[in-house]
Design an enzyme around this catalytic site. Sequence first.
Site, PDB file in Angstrom:
ATOM      1  NE  ARG A  33       1.457   5.885   5.230  1.00 27.58           N
ATOM      2  CZ  ARG A  33       1.446   6.617   4.133  1.00 27.58           C
ATOM      3  NH1 ARG A  33       0.369   6.633   3.377  1.00 27.58           N
ATOM      4  NH2 ARG A  33       2.476   7.350   3.793  1.00 27.58           N
ATOM      5  CD1 TRP A  87       7.594  -1.904   4.185  1.00 25.11           C
ATOM      6  CD2 TRP A  87       9.013  -0.333   3.488  1.00 25.11           C
ATOM      7  NE1 TRP A  87       8.208  -2.366   3.051  1.00 25.11           N
ATOM      8  CE2 TRP A  87       9.083  -1.419   2.598  1.00 25.11           C
ATOM      9  CE3 TRP A  87       9.822   0.775   3.246  1.00 25.11           C
ATOM     10  CZ2 TRP A  87       9.910  -1.444   1.490  1.00 25.11           C
ATOM     11  CZ3 TRP A  87      10.658   0.752   2.139  1.00 25.11           C
ATOM     12  CH2 TRP A  87      10.694  -0.341   1.274  1.00 25.11           C
ATOM     13  CG  HIS A  89      14.469 -15.178 -29.271  1.00 28.84           C
ATOM     14  ND1 HIS A  89      15.197 -15.489 -30.398  1.00 28.84           N
ATOM     15  CD2 HIS A  89      13.236 -14.834 -29.712  1.00 28.84           C
ATOM     16  CE1 HIS A  89      14.457 -15.320 -31.483  1.00 28.84           C
ATOM     17  NE2 HIS A  89      13.248 -14.933 -31.088  1.00 28.84           N
ATOM     18  CG  ASN A 126       5.901   8.375   5.958  1.00 33.03           C
ATOM     19  OD1 ASN A 126       6.603   7.507   5.449  1.00 33.03           O
ATOM     20  ND2 ASN A 126       4.855   8.885   5.351  1.00 33.03           N
ATOM     21  N   GLY A 127       9.384   8.707   5.906  1.00 36.45           N
ATOM     22  CA  GLY A 127      10.249   9.285   4.873  1.00 36.45           C
ATOM     23  C   GLY A 127      11.709   8.954   5.147  1.00 36.45           C
ATOM     24  CE  LYS A 182      -1.592  -7.285  -8.178  1.00 35.95           C
ATOM     25  NZ  LYS A 182      -1.633  -5.865  -8.388  1.00 35.95           N
ATOM     26  CB  CYS A 225       6.474   4.813   8.111  1.00 33.64           C
ATOM     27  SG  CYS A 225       8.043   3.979   7.959  1.00 33.64           S
ATOM     28  CD  GLU A 280       1.537  -7.036  -5.367  1.00 33.74           C
ATOM     29  OE1 GLU A 280       0.682  -6.650  -6.175  1.00 33.74           O
ATOM     30  OE2 GLU A 280       2.206  -6.251  -4.675  1.00 33.74           O
ATOM     31  CE  LYS A 337      -3.102   0.168  -1.994  1.00 34.84           C
ATOM     32  NZ  LYS A 337      -3.226  -0.796  -3.094  1.00 34.84           N
ATOM     33  CD  GLU A 339      -1.351  -5.678 -12.110  1.00 36.82           C
ATOM     34  OE1 GLU A 339      -0.169  -5.291 -12.143  1.00 36.82           O
ATOM     35  OE2 GLU A 339      -2.042  -5.616 -11.083  1.00 36.82           O
TER      36      GLU A 339
HETATM   37  C1  AGP Z   1       0.519  -3.231  -6.710  1.00 38.08           C
HETATM   38  O1  AGP Z   1      -0.047  -4.461  -6.481  1.00 38.08           O
HETATM   39  C2  AGP Z   1       1.708  -2.916  -5.999  1.00 38.08           C
HETATM   40  N1  AGP Z   1       1.599  -3.209  -4.654  1.00 38.08           N
HETATM   41  C3  AGP Z   1       2.574  -1.744  -6.417  1.00 38.08           C
HETATM   42  O2  AGP Z   1       3.207  -2.181  -7.565  1.00 38.08           O
HETATM   43  C4  AGP Z   1       1.953  -0.351  -6.683  1.00 38.08           C
HETATM   44  O3  AGP Z   1       1.119  -0.402  -7.795  1.00 38.08           O
HETATM   45  C5  AGP Z   1       3.080   0.659  -6.879  1.00 38.08           C
HETATM   46  O4  AGP Z   1       3.834   0.751  -5.702  1.00 38.08           O
HETATM   47  C6  AGP Z   1       2.600   2.030  -7.298  1.00 38.08           C
HETATM   48  O5  AGP Z   1       1.778   2.620  -6.344  1.00 38.08           O
HETATM   49  P1  AGP Z   1       0.907   3.875  -6.700  1.00 38.08           P
HETATM   50  O6  AGP Z   1      -0.069   3.475  -7.751  1.00 38.08           O
HETATM   51  O7  AGP Z   1       0.233   4.261  -5.416  1.00 38.08           O
HETATM   52  O8  AGP Z   1       1.822   4.944  -7.199  1.00 38.08           O
END
Ligand code: AGP
Length: 606
Positions: free
Chosen positions: A27, A74, A502, A100-101, A483, A2, A486, A601, A479
């Site tokens: 956010r 969010w 396996h 926020n939180g 990517k 948020c 997501e 984010k 990774e």
């Molecule tokens: C990355 O593409 C993601 N959106 C997510 O995994 C992110 O890396 C993760 O939430 C950690 O965030 P931070 O690096 O700000 O702690």
Amino acid sequence: MCGIVGYIGMRQAGDILLDGLEKLEYRGYDSSGIAVMEGGAICLVKAVGRLSELKSRLNGNGPAGTLGIGHTRWATHGKPSDENSHPHAGNTDRFAVVHNGIIENYGRLKSRLIEEGHVFRSETDTEVLPHLLEDSYDGDFLQAVRKTVSQLEGSYAFAAISSDNPQEIIAVRKDSPLVAGIGDGEIFLASDIPAVLKYTRSIMIFEDGEMARITPEGVEVYNEDGARMDKDIQQIDWDIEAAEKGGFPHFMIKEIFEQPQAVRKTLAGRISGTRVSLNLDWSTDEARAINKVAVIACGTACYAGMVGRSIFEQLLRIPVSVDVASEFRYMNPIVDEQTLALVISQSGETADTLAGLREAKARGARVVAITNVVGSSIAREADQVLYTQAGPEIAVASTKAYVTQLVGIYLLALYLGVLRGSVTRELEAQILDGLEALPQAIEDVLDRAGEIIEMADRIKDKNNVFFIGRGVDHTASLEGALKLKEISYIHAEAYAAGELKHGTIALIEPGVPVISLATQGHLLDKMVSNIKEVKARGAEIYGFGFNEGREIREESDQFFQLPESLRILAPVVTVIPLQMLAYYVSVARGNDVDKPRNLAKSVTVE
Ligand code: AGP
């Protein structure tokens, strides 16, 4: 998660709030709203969906007033809906709050308030705040917020306004970021600096437990005990352009293309001739006393840590554990004074990672953070910080932050390896040389977008994609798969190539793409065998390797030859085409690349 904003001054608040929310949409973006003080009354406008929905609801004709607060959400408590959107008001509409939180004890507070006759309109935890304010208010707004805060458990940053006090905003921070931008006769409030940068570069960063009374004249800050305190104002020197798209269609591709520069900046000042030079002040004895590295991080940052494990184990010859932060803090981790806790976070605000850091610290570990955000909570709480110099990363999918985290990991491993005597001068010079050559190698990959677009075109309509590799290629493939899933919403799984047989190989059927990373000479033959195994079941092979991967090329339906670089640094070079692949697949599927569904984010809730 948020984003919260606030404004008080002489301009129309509505425009400034919307502008700030646009910068904070990363956010969270499932609903938004503003509250503006209009002629002594609070006027609320909210809309479910993207910020554009709120804008069209306001239709250039929002409430008129020079004080207001706003929010982009969010969802955590209650589905995205108009009712659950912030700002929230109590029963009397004398207060409005953006938050926020998570208020963890909201259930108990809500039951009590309902018994006392309060009527709730939403399912959110936040709504207890305006009701508590109504209960606590006896003519002193600041005091009412203080009484409210004393009843809360959880993490929060919130801003409140009151129609009885139409010239002030009260803001509070506990475990969620909050900054104030100081203008001339006006103050801007936001969850993050880019939201106010257009208006001012003078920024006050609040700490946990602080409360601020904001008027057009300035910001009075109070500590947890209610005592007035002095607070520094920092001058931000980033280029505002760094937080804009600069001609690219999406932030993600802009950030992918910024990687050569981000790597250069992260290396700048950290290599002196052929020696690594970090400002970390470890003595040889301290470095030798470490007998374990515990990496704590989430998501992409955790995958950087997985690559880090290979690097640290190779260069330091000590065991490394890598745990997702949400597990680490509850696992009774084996961490003590001889542990180096390596906390990795782009934002420096991820709630799970912060909690993991605190857990490691409480057990006596020495905490080094690799983070991108100066002054973030993680940066402040770590014993030492190695800042990545990626600049603001706006796209939800992390790219340049990951690559600079890897660079930070190599530098740190070299620094400690030299002190411990496990890295020779020769190896140090060789790896530093390799690191300095990375920007050029990344540029060479970026120049070949055409090949990746062709690959994306072949993959875009698939339902499942597998990523395989061995050793460091396996960790890099994690990774790549994250990517792709997501932002394309295609199911993608990364597997250690030798482990497929396996169980998971049962999922390979004709036409399933298998992205095969093969950069490590001593593992090439094994990779060829694993590729043959999936090919025999009809898989399409997309190979990535260096020049010597002739056999991998022969087995591949499409092969991407990586530019020459030091093999230990291969994960940095390999991830670039994988990021591009995810991007172009997402674009081809018509997805919202920068703001993929269900994500945000900065994840500041546990
Ligand atoms: C990355 O593409 C993601 N959106 C997510 O995994 C992110 O890396 C993760 O939430 C950690 O965030 P931070 O690096 O700000 O702690």
